[in-house]
Every structure is written in structure tokens, then in C-alpha cells.
Enzyme design. Structure first.
Site, short mmCIF file in Angstrom:
data_model
loop_
_atom_site.label_atom_id
_atom_site.label_comp_id
_atom_site.label_asym_id
_atom_site.label_seq_id
_atom_site.Cartn_x
_atom_site.Cartn_y
_atom_site.Cartn_z
N GLY A 1 -22.75 -5.03 10.91
CA GLY A 1 -22.11 -5.48 11.96
C GLY A 1 -21.58 -4.36 12.81
O GLY A 1 -21.37 -3.38 12.46
N CYS A 2 -21.42 -4.99 13.92
CA CYS A 2 -20.80 -4.27 15.07
C CYS A 2 -19.40 -3.61 14.87
O CYS A 2 -19.34 -2.53 14.69
CB CYS A 2 -20.91 -4.82 16.48
SG CYS A 2 -20.14 -6.31 16.34
N PHE A 3 -18.48 -4.37 14.43
CA PHE A 3 -17.26 -3.94 14.12
C PHE A 3 -17.24 -3.09 12.92
O PHE A 3 -16.47 -2.00 12.86
CB PHE A 3 -16.19 -4.96 13.73
CG PHE A 3 -15.64 -5.74 15.10
CD1 PHE A 3 -15.10 -5.38 15.92
CD2 PHE A 3 -16.10 -7.24 15.12
CE1 PHE A 3 -14.55 -6.02 17.02
CE2 PHE A 3 -15.50 -8.02 16.48
CZ PHE A 3 -15.00 -7.27 17.48
N THR B 1 -19.30 -1.05 11.94
CA THR B 1 -19.80 0.26 12.20
C THR B 1 -19.04 1.31 12.86
O THR B 1 -18.62 2.34 12.32
CB THR B 1 -21.04 0.14 13.39
OG1 THR B 1 -22.23 -0.39 12.56
CG2 THR B 1 -22.01 1.49 13.89
#
Length: 328
Positions: free
Chosen positions: A142-144, A146
Site C-alpha cells: 500500500g502507499c501509506f 511504503t
């Protein structure tokens, strides 16, 4: 390498097509979308006019023909594609959440039954490169998680508490408009949401645990009026005071061979459009404040997916990802 992008009409699909224009060995030959079937890709992604003459299609799983497939679809959708694509011999990078977590954790966090579960490597290359190499299927983080995990990783073994506070751009909510992304509701404000219950917290806890940390982990995201980017502030409470010099040494050693991690004071414009994660830190007794910046659509999604494709296919890890950030 022929590449198929399943779910190519959203922001992430557009970014995959954009970035792969610069890849030495990969060509996008199929872009799928149920909603946009029959329309030119450039009609939905006008910035790609002149770069692709593809038309959106809506094939059955067995009709998808490529060497590599990217699953840029929502959670619960990827599980309906993954097994069939693997049976056809394709390499698959999944950008959904369907294979990031153990089955029981996924079903609890997402509130659904997983109908085609199998274990997959978690594609955060800076931490799990060796697990990704040679695999046929990779689950993109997921982006968060990372930006957050990269911020905390070098201090995970020293941490008692890790508190992540993230500011994210509006593109993180996807291409479909909603009340939360409506301009008057976003502009001139900062809006916390899912204060204690964001689904990505499970990934953050998972990665701290894999780093050998027993730290308590907390996370609150905020929506800010920018298009791209995630700026994460990690408040790391350590077992004992650390000096600035000790921390700098840890981060330099941990990331010394990582092309996409830059140790410099982070800002969103300095990573915009790129696969970089910029990180810096300051010590204050038993608290270390670490800030990271990523582009949520690139290192937080499409760029990291291409990085994972490069690893499993044996390409140079930065192939297709050498476009410099766009600043200002």
C-alpha cells in the site's frame, strides 16, 4: 516483454502506461476496463496522446495474453484474476490489497472472505528483494505503508512506540469523484480521516514485526489539498536516547545500496512523478522524528510495481523509472 494492465482506466493504470513508455524491454499491449471498453486509452488519459494507440478492452481472464500482467484493480477484484493468470504462465504484480496480508488478517481487516488465497512475497524491494527475485507473483504494498515503513525500518529494533502521521494528496482516493475529494471540501484545509482504523495499519504492523520490532504502532492519515504525494512523520520512541550521529549512521548503512531512497530533507515537489523516497530525521532524547516523502502514484503504486516487475524479470531495477522528479 508484452505487458497487460488489468484495470487501466484509473490513475494507477495511467501511471503504469506512462512510465512503461521509458522501459527498455516492456511494451503495453493490452489495457482493460469494463467501464471504458471500446474507448481509446488516450480519450481517458489525454496526457498519453501520441504515446499509445491502444483501445480499452474487457477480456475474460483466459483471453488476457501477455508475459506480465499488472492488476490495478480494487481489493476483492484481484483474487478473481490472480489464479487464472498464473495458470497461463504469466508473471503478475498485484497492486490491490488481496495478497498483502495473511488470510485471517486480510479477512478481518477488509471484512470479506478470500476466495483464492495463496502466500505471496510482499513487494517492498528495499526490505524484501531476495524474497521477490524469481517469483511469478508479487503483492505490491500500500502507499501509506511504503513511505511509513521505509521511514522507520532502520530504527525498528530500537523502537518501543512508532506513531505515523501521514498527509496525502487527493489522487490517493482514486479517479472517481466523491464528497471527500470534491474541491470545495478539500481546498484550504487539512482533514484527518479513519483516525484509528485505516486498513493500511495492518501492513505497517506486519512490516515492523518482520523487522524484529515489538513496538506498538499507531497511524492517522490526513487529506491535504495537493494532487500527489504522501508526507509521513514517524514519531519513534526508542528504548534509550540516540544521538543524531548514531541515527545518521544507521540510515546511511541501511540504505547505502538503495537507488530509490535518498537521505535528504523531504518535500513532496522533490519526489513528484518519481519512484524516489526521500527521508530525513532529527533526534530528541528518546524520540526520533523521521519524515519521508513519496509520490503516492509512483513509489506508492505504479513505480514500485514496475520496480517489482524488473526484479522478477531480471531487468535493471530502475529500468523505466529514470524520469527525474517534476519540480516545481
Amino acid at each position: 516483454m508484452d505487458v497487460a494492465i488489468v484495470g487501466a482506466s484509473g490513475y494507477t493504470g495511467g501511471e503504469l502506461i506512462r512510465l512503461l513508455q521509458g522501459h527498455s524491454s516492456a511494451e503495453v499491449v493490452m489495457a482493460t476496463s469494463r467501464k471504458e471498453e471500446g474507448r481509446p486509452v488516450s480519450a481517458v488519459h489525454p496526457h498519453l496522446t501520441g504515446y499509445t494507440d491502444l483501445t480499452f478492452t474487457n477480456p475474460a481472464v483466459e483471453e488476457i495474453d501477455a508475459d506480465v500482467a499488472f492488476l490495478a484493480v480494487p481489493h476483492t477484484a484481484a483474487m478473481h484474476y490472480a489464479g487464472g493468470l498464473l495458470e497461463q504462465g504469466m508473471k503478475v504484480v498485484d497492486l490491490s490489497a488481496d495478497y498483502r496480508l495473511p488470510r485471517e488478517v486480510y479477512e478481518k481487516v477488509y471484512g470479506v472472505t478470500h476466495t483464492d488465497y495463496f502466500e505471496a512475497p510482499y513487494g517492498l524491494p528495499e526490505l524484501h528483494r531476495e524474497e521477490v527475485k524469481g517469483k511469478q507473483f508479487v503483492s505490491n504494498p500500500g502507499c501509506f505503508p511504503t513511505g511509513a515503513t521505509l521511514a522507520a525500518a532502520p530504527l525498528a529494533d530500537k523502537a518501543r512506540y512508532v506513531i505515523y502521521d501521514s498527509k496525502t494528496g487527493v489522487s490517493g482516493s482514486g479517479v472517481n469523484p466523491s464528497s471527500s475529494s470534491h474541491y470545495p471540501n478539500v481546498a484550504d484545509g487539512v482533514t484527518p480521516y479513519k483516525w484509528t482504523s485505516h486498513r493500511h495499519l495492518a501492513e505497517m504492523k506486519q512490516e515492523l514485526g518482520r523487522l524484529g520490532s515489538k513496538a506498538h504502532c499507531f497511524f492517522t492519515p490526513h487529506l491535504v489539498p495537493v494532487n500527489r504525494g504522501i508526507l509521513t512523520t514517524a514519531h519513534i520512541i526508542t528504548d534509550e536516547p540516540l544521538t543524531q550521529e548514531e541515527i545518521e549512521g544507521r540510515y546511511q548503512e541501511f540504505y547505502k545500496d538503495e537507488f530509490f531512497v535518498r537521505l535528504q530533507k523531504p518535500s513532496l515537489p522533490a519526489v513528484r512523478g518519481s519512484n524516489f523516497c526521500d527521508i530525513w530525521f532529527e533526534a530528541q532524547d528518546e524520540r526520533v522524528v523521521v519524515v519521508s516523502a513519496i509520490d503516492n502514484l509512483v513509489k506508492g503504486a505504479a513505480g514500485q510495481a514496475i520496480q517489482n516487475m524488473n526484479i522478477i524479470c531480471g531487468f535493471a531495477e530502475n529500468d523505466g523509472l529514470m524520469t527525474p522528479p517534476c519540480m516545481p
